[in-house]
Design a protein around this motif. Structure first.
Motif, PDB file in Angstrom:
ATOM      1  N   ASP A  91      69.335 -73.044 -22.573  1.00 10.25           N
ATOM      2  CA  ASP A  91      69.639 -73.837 -21.379  1.00 10.25           C
ATOM      3  C   ASP A  91      68.369 -74.194 -20.614  1.00 10.25           C
ATOM      4  O   ASP A  91      68.230 -75.314 -20.118  1.00 10.25           O
ATOM      5  N   VAL A  92      67.418 -73.258 -20.533  1.00 13.30           N
ATOM      6  CA  VAL A  92      66.137 -73.534 -19.867  1.00 13.30           C
ATOM      7  C   VAL A  92      65.372 -74.611 -20.628  1.00 13.30           C
ATOM      8  O   VAL A  92      64.822 -75.544 -20.027  1.00 13.30           O
ATOM      9  N   LEU A  93      65.325 -74.486 -21.963  1.00 12.60           N
ATOM     10  CA  LEU A  93      64.620 -75.483 -22.778  1.00 12.60           C
ATOM     11  C   LEU A  93      65.244 -76.869 -22.609  1.00 12.60           C
ATOM     12  O   LEU A  93      64.526 -77.865 -22.530  1.00 12.60           O
ATOM     13  N   VAL A  94      66.565 -76.939 -22.533  1.00 11.21           N
ATOM     14  CA  VAL A  94      67.250 -78.215 -22.325  1.00 11.21           C
ATOM     15  C   VAL A  94      66.952 -78.743 -20.920  1.00 11.21           C
ATOM     16  O   VAL A  94      66.617 -79.923 -20.750  1.00 11.21           O
ATOM     17  N   ASP A  95      67.025 -77.873 -19.909  1.00 15.85           N
ATOM     18  CA  ASP A  95      66.738 -78.282 -18.529  1.00 15.85           C
ATOM     19  C   ASP A  95      65.323 -78.823 -18.388  1.00 15.85           C
ATOM     20  O   ASP A  95      65.077 -79.731 -17.596  1.00 15.85           O
ATOM     21  N   GLU A  96      64.393 -78.263 -19.154  1.00 11.77           N
ATOM     22  CA  GLU A  96      62.987 -78.698 -19.079  1.00 11.77           C
ATOM     23  C   GLU A  96      62.673 -79.848 -20.031  1.00 11.77           C
ATOM     24  O   GLU A  96      61.522 -80.272 -20.126  1.00 11.77           O
ATOM     25  N   GLY A  97      63.673 -80.334 -20.748  1.00 14.54           N
ATOM     26  CA  GLY A  97      63.474 -81.480 -21.636  1.00 14.54           C
ATOM     27  C   GLY A  97      62.783 -81.150 -22.945  1.00 14.54           C
ATOM     28  O   GLY A  97      62.353 -82.061 -23.661  1.00 14.54           O
ATOM     29  N   ALA A 117      58.942 -66.233 -25.497  1.00 18.39           N
ATOM     30  CA  ALA A 117      60.397 -66.247 -25.689  1.00 18.39           C
ATOM     31  C   ALA A 117      60.917 -67.664 -25.919  1.00 18.39           C
ATOM     32  O   ALA A 117      61.758 -67.896 -26.801  1.00 18.39           O
ATOM     33  N   ARG A 118      60.419 -68.611 -25.156  1.00 20.96           N
ATOM     34  CA  ARG A 118      60.856 -69.998 -25.325  1.00 20.96           C
ATOM     35  C   ARG A 118      60.386 -70.552 -26.667  1.00 20.96           C
ATOM     36  O   ARG A 118      61.113 -71.292 -27.325  1.00 20.96           O
ATOM     37  N   TRP A 119      59.165 -70.190 -27.071  1.00 18.21           N
ATOM     38  CA  TRP A 119      58.634 -70.614 -28.366  1.00 18.21           C
ATOM     39  C   TRP A 119      59.508 -70.066 -29.487  1.00 18.21           C
ATOM     40  O   TRP A 119      59.802 -70.742 -30.463  1.00 18.21           O
ATOM     41  N   GLN A 120      59.939 -68.825 -29.350  1.00 24.08           N
ATOM     42  CA  GLN A 120      60.766 -68.194 -30.371  1.00 24.08           C
ATOM     43  C   GLN A 120      62.072 -68.973 -30.561  1.00 24.08           C
ATOM     44  O   GLN A 120      62.475 -69.257 -31.693  1.00 24.08           O
ATOM     45  N   VAL A 121      62.725 -69.347 -29.469  1.00 20.29           N
ATOM     46  CA  VAL A 121      63.981 -70.090 -29.568  1.00 20.29           C
ATOM     47  C   VAL A 121      63.728 -71.503 -30.072  1.00 20.29           C
ATOM     48  O   VAL A 121      64.429 -71.987 -30.970  1.00 20.29           O
ATOM     49  N   LEU A 122      62.735 -72.173 -29.545  1.00 25.86           N
ATOM     50  CA  LEU A 122      62.398 -73.520 -30.010  1.00 25.86           C
ATOM     51  C   LEU A 122      62.023 -73.481 -31.488  1.00 25.86           C
ATOM     52  O   LEU A 122      62.440 -74.332 -32.271  1.00 25.86           O
ATOM     53  N   LEU A 128      71.481 -77.028 -31.029  1.00 25.55           N
ATOM     54  CA  LEU A 128      70.243 -77.106 -30.258  1.00 25.55           C
ATOM     55  C   LEU A 128      69.182 -77.746 -31.145  1.00 25.55           C
ATOM     56  O   LEU A 128      69.012 -77.347 -32.304  1.00 25.55           O
ATOM     57  N   ALA A 129      68.484 -78.734 -30.599  1.00 29.09           N
ATOM     58  CA  ALA A 129      67.454 -79.440 -31.366  1.00 29.09           C
ATOM     59  C   ALA A 129      66.268 -79.729 -30.453  1.00 29.09           C
ATOM     60  O   ALA A 129      66.443 -79.962 -29.253  1.00 29.09           O
ATOM     61  N   PRO A 130      65.044 -79.733 -31.017  1.00 24.83           N
ATOM     62  CA  PRO A 130      63.871 -80.060 -30.198  1.00 24.83           C
ATOM     63  C   PRO A 130      63.848 -81.547 -29.839  1.00 24.83           C
ATOM     64  O   PRO A 130      64.333 -82.380 -30.602  1.00 24.83           O
ATOM     65  N   THR A 131      63.303 -81.835 -28.682  1.00 22.02           N
ATOM     66  CA  THR A 131      63.060 -83.220 -28.281  1.00 22.02           C
ATOM     67  C   THR A 131      61.620 -83.552 -28.649  1.00 22.02           C
ATOM     68  O   THR A 131      60.851 -82.682 -29.074  1.00 22.02           O
ATOM     69  N   GLU A 132      61.242 -84.793 -28.441  1.00 15.35           N
ATOM     70  CA  GLU A 132      59.839 -85.169 -28.682  1.00 15.35           C
ATOM     71  C   GLU A 132      58.922 -84.362 -27.767  1.00 15.35           C
ATOM     72  O   GLU A 132      57.849 -83.952 -28.169  1.00 15.35           O
ATOM     73  N   ARG A 133      59.375 -84.103 -26.547  1.00 19.03           N
ATOM     74  CA  ARG A 133      58.576 -83.287 -25.617  1.00 19.03           C
ATOM     75  C   ARG A 133      58.413 -81.857 -26.157  1.00 19.03           C
ATOM     76  O   ARG A 133      57.354 -81.253 -25.999  1.00 19.03           O
ATOM     77  N   GLY A 134      59.447 -81.305 -26.796  1.00 18.95           N
ATOM     78  CA  GLY A 134      59.363 -79.986 -27.411  1.00 18.95           C
ATOM     79  C   GLY A 134      58.371 -79.983 -28.568  1.00 18.95           C
ATOM     80  O   GLY A 134      57.564 -79.061 -28.701  1.00 18.95           O
TER      81      GLY A 134
END
Length: 178
Positions: free
Chosen positions: A75-81, A41-46, A97-103
């Motif tokens: 919100d979870v993806l943002v909270d987890e960086g 699910a997180r991969w799908q949103v990212l 919403l945008a990916p970070t380097e960690r994403g």
């Protein structure tokens, strides 16, 4: 009970198979993402925001999900960086919403596994069959995206309920043995 046409039977069969396929895809995706810090699910949103930052509503539309479910995962993806919210020049309140380097690093961790899996499945099924399946699904999605009233889940012969309050169940008298 109304009888479906053979085309209606074919669509119903497709829907049931897509439901089953979705379940298998989620199962496989959870295996692919294992150890990356992501779930299917997180991969799908990212994944929805890898090409460009999107508002949560736009990401939800692109995936056919509700805005609320995508908001929760965003919100979870943002909270987890793994993602960040950016200002949206087109809309003051709807952040992008945008990916970070960690994403991106999480994606890079399992990308080779996903590529190998996709190549293995496509070799077994065949590119031509997969392209035909994509065309069929695109056609169904286009019909389902038609303006309301052109295609509806309800038929005209089915009356719409007038209120949300459920009608009481009819009561039946039981005959008692004499």
């Amino acid at each position: 009970m109304a009888k479906r046409s053979s085309g209606g039977d074919a669509l119903t069969e497709l829907v049931l198979k897509v439901f089953r396929l979705n379940g298998r895809f989620l199962e496989v995706a959870d295996g692919i993402t294992e150890g990356s810090g992501l779930t299917a699910a997180r991969w799908q949103v990212l994944g929805a925001v890898l090409r460009e930052p999107l508002s949560v509503a736009a990401a939800a539309r692109s995936m056919g999900l509700t805005r609320q479910s995508v908001q929760r995962l965003a919100d979870v993806l943002v909270d987890e960086g793994l993602c960040t919210y950016l200002d949206n020049p087109a809309h003051r309140r709807a952040k992008l919403l945008a990916p970070t380097e960690r994403g991106w690093a999480a994606i890079r961790r399992f990308h080779p596994i996903q590529v190998a899996w996709a190549d293995q499945v496509s070799a077994a099924v065949g590119e031509r069959a997969l392209r035909a399946a994509n065309e069929t699904l695109d056609a169904v999605l286009a019909v389902l995206a038609a303006p309301a009233g052109q295609v509806s889940a309800r038929t005209r012969s089915t009356p719409r309920p007038r209120s949300r309050k459920a009608a009481p169940e009819p009561t039946r008298r039981r005959r008692t043995p004499a």
